[in-house]
Design a protein around this motif. Structure first.
Motif, PDB file in Angstrom:
ATOM      1  N   MET A   1       0.620  -1.146  -0.008  1.00  0.00           N
ATOM      2  CA  MET A   1       0.154  -0.031  -0.028  1.00  0.00           C
ATOM      3  C   MET A   1       0.873   1.235  -0.093  1.00  0.00           C
ATOM      4  SD  MET A   1      -3.239  -1.119  -0.235  1.00  0.00           S
ATOM      5  CE  MET A   1      -2.955  -2.469  -0.867  1.00  0.00           C
ATOM      6  N   GLN A   2       2.013   1.195   0.633  1.00  0.00           N
ATOM      7  CA  GLN A   2       2.721   2.367   0.834  1.00  0.00           C
ATOM      8  C   GLN A   2       3.394   2.548  -0.657  1.00  0.00           C
ATOM      9  OE1 GLN A   2       1.760   3.710   4.071  1.00  0.00           O
ATOM     10  NE2 GLN A   2       3.533   4.666   3.512  1.00  0.00           N
ATOM     11  N   ASP A   3       3.701   1.729  -1.510  1.00  0.00           N
ATOM     12  CA  ASP A   3       4.248   2.007  -2.749  1.00  0.00           C
ATOM     13  C   ASP A   3       3.087   2.516  -3.468  1.00  0.00           C
ATOM     14  OD1 ASP A   3       6.650   0.577  -2.095  1.00  0.00           O
ATOM     15  OD2 ASP A   3       6.055  -1.252  -3.121  1.00  0.00           O
ATOM     16  N   LEU A   4       1.820   2.281  -3.686  1.00  0.00           N
ATOM     17  CA  LEU A   4       0.672   2.494  -4.276  1.00  0.00           C
ATOM     18  C   LEU A   4       0.600   4.059  -3.824  1.00  0.00           C
ATOM     19  CD1 LEU A   4      -1.624  -0.422  -4.287  1.00  0.00           C
ATOM     20  CD2 LEU A   4      -0.184   0.399  -6.234  1.00  0.00           C
ATOM     21  N   LYS A   5       0.582   4.217  -2.675  1.00  0.00           N
ATOM     22  CA  LYS A   5       0.566   5.828  -2.255  1.00  0.00           C
ATOM     23  C   LYS A   5       1.671   6.576  -2.898  1.00  0.00           C
ATOM     24  CE  LYS A   5      -1.905   4.376   2.001  1.00  0.00           C
ATOM     25  NZ  LYS A   5      -1.958   4.183   3.352  1.00  0.00           N
ATOM     26  N   ALA A   6       2.823   5.999  -2.658  1.00  0.00           N
ATOM     27  CA  ALA A   6       4.059   6.754  -3.357  1.00  0.00           C
ATOM     28  C   ALA A   6       3.676   7.099  -4.726  1.00  0.00           C
ATOM     29  CB  ALA A   6       5.194   6.192  -3.043  1.00  0.00           C
ATOM     30  N   ILE A   7       3.236   6.161  -5.446  1.00  0.00           N
ATOM     31  CA  ILE A   7       2.944   6.168  -7.013  1.00  0.00           C
ATOM     32  C   ILE A   7       1.970   7.502  -7.249  1.00  0.00           C
ATOM     33  CG2 ILE A   7       2.258   5.172  -9.319  1.00  0.00           C
ATOM     34  CD1 ILE A   7       3.564   2.539  -7.770  1.00  0.00           C
ATOM     35  N   ALA A   8       0.938   7.371  -6.297  1.00  0.00           N
ATOM     36  CA  ALA A   8      -0.320   8.381  -6.392  1.00  0.00           C
ATOM     37  C   ALA A   8       0.260   9.598  -6.330  1.00  0.00           C
ATOM     38  CB  ALA A   8      -1.393   8.123  -5.527  1.00  0.00           C
ATOM     39  N   ASN A   9       1.442   9.934  -5.329  1.00  0.00           N
ATOM     40  CA  ASN A   9       1.770  11.100  -5.111  1.00  0.00           C
ATOM     41  C   ASN A   9       2.699  11.721  -6.310  1.00  0.00           C
ATOM     42  OD1 ASN A   9       3.967  13.094  -3.928  1.00  0.00           O
ATOM     43  ND2 ASN A   9       2.181  13.191  -2.574  1.00  0.00           N
ATOM     44  N   ARG A  10       3.255  11.008  -6.877  1.00  0.00           N
ATOM     45  CA  ARG A  10       4.164  11.275  -7.926  1.00  0.00           C
ATOM     46  C   ARG A  10       3.501  11.615  -8.956  1.00  0.00           C
ATOM     47  NH1 ARG A  10       7.482   6.751  -6.939  1.00  0.00           N
ATOM     48  NH2 ARG A  10       6.564   5.371  -8.639  1.00  0.00           N
ATOM     49  N   ILE A  11       2.158  10.809  -9.256  1.00  0.00           N
ATOM     50  CA  ILE A  11       1.319  11.299 -10.285  1.00  0.00           C
ATOM     51  C   ILE A  11       0.580  12.543 -10.336  1.00  0.00           C
ATOM     52  CG2 ILE A  11      -0.872  10.555 -11.604  1.00  0.00           C
ATOM     53  CD1 ILE A  11       0.133   7.546 -11.057  1.00  0.00           C
ATOM     54  N   ARG A  12       0.185  12.907  -8.835  1.00  0.00           N
ATOM     55  CA  ARG A  12      -0.383  14.079  -8.549  1.00  0.00           C
ATOM     56  C   ARG A  12       0.359  15.181  -9.070  1.00  0.00           C
ATOM     57  NH1 ARG A  12      -3.440  11.232  -4.617  1.00  0.00           N
ATOM     58  NH2 ARG A  12      -5.700  11.662  -4.886  1.00  0.00           N
TER      59      ARG A  12
END
Length: 271
Positions: A1-12
């Protein structure tokens, strides 16, 4: 989940930069949908960026096509298009137009722009898989304002009638549309009981909570013989304090000061 949250932040952050540099876009609804897009492309969908047209791939339809930039950044992060191409968003001769084009952009399954088209197309995709005995799944993301379109409800009836349990609809329920709140135009809330009445299996989740999104889209969350609707309660402008839940940020573009503040907030959230 932390990886997914990090990816979402990069995309934002990349989405914010692209809208600022282009001087146009639909940043509010992009921010509300990015967690969902991240979960789909980095955890749920069976897709291959090196073979975007492989026959047994899962299909994803972005029905709220005006948030195309969020899809482009996600596709770039996933390897479907070069990351540096995001800088061409809305520029002359760029294939990254204001609405996604399946003939130009790898990973885009169908052209969307006029609202109310994506779900009917996705129903056709799911029916094709059912008729051919294929195991791939179809996912479609709509906005809540978009659900005022009558074509969606005709498609909802058809999906239930044909028992399309290979179809998942995700509604980005951020309560805002262009120029007004959903409650002040044609209020569809509560949405979940409407789909239940049409014969769909329904989940209601926090659509900006990665754990909840992943759980709702998992294969074991399917219901035999019933299409799935996920009502994802989100916030327009999610992740940026002055954009959050503000109707004017449907397609407003940040100025330099706002851009720098928004980027600082997103960078702080990444730490």
């Amino acid at each position: 989940m932390q990886d997914l949250k990090a990816i979402a932040n990069r995309i934002r952050r990349r989405d914010l930069q692209a809208v600022f540099e282009a001087g146009a876009g639909h940043i509010g609804g992009e921010m509300s949908a990015i967690d969902i897009l991240t979960a789909l492309y980095f955890h749920v969908l069976d897709v291959d960026p090196t073979a975007p047209k492989k026959p047994d791939r899962d299909r994803f339809v972005l029905s709220k096509g005006h948030t195309a930039n969020a899809l482009y950044v996600t596709l770039a992060e996933a390897g479907f298009i070069p990351k540096e191409e995001v800088a061409t968003f809305l520029k002359p001769y760029s294939r990254l137009n204001g609405h996604p084009n399946c003939t130009k952009v790898p990973g885009v399954e169908t052209n969307t722009g006029p609202l109310g088209h994506g779900l009917p197309v996705a129903v056709g995709m799911a029916k094709a898989a059912q008729m051919s005995g294929a195991s791939w799944r179809t996912f479609v993301l709509t906005g809540d304002g978009e659900m005022q379109e009558g074509s969606n409800w005709e498609a909802a009836m058809a999906a239930a009638h044909f028992k399309l349990d290979n179809l998942t609809l995700i509604i980005d329920h951020n309560r805002l549309q262009q120029g007004a709140r959903l409650a002040d135009t044609n209020n569809l809330a509560p949405i979940a009981p409407r789909f239940a009445a049409f014969g769909w299996a329904v989940d209601e989740i926090d659509g900006n909570d990665m754990d909840a999104i992943v759980a709702a889209l998992a294969p074991e969350a399917r219901f035999a013989g019933r299409p799935k609707c996920v009502v994802a309660h989100t916030n327009k402008g999610q992740g940026i304090s002055f954009m959050r839940d503000r109707v004017e940020w449907h397609h407003k573009v940040p100025n330099r000061e706002q851009y720098e503040q928004a980027m600082k907030e997103l960078e702080a959230a990444a730490r």
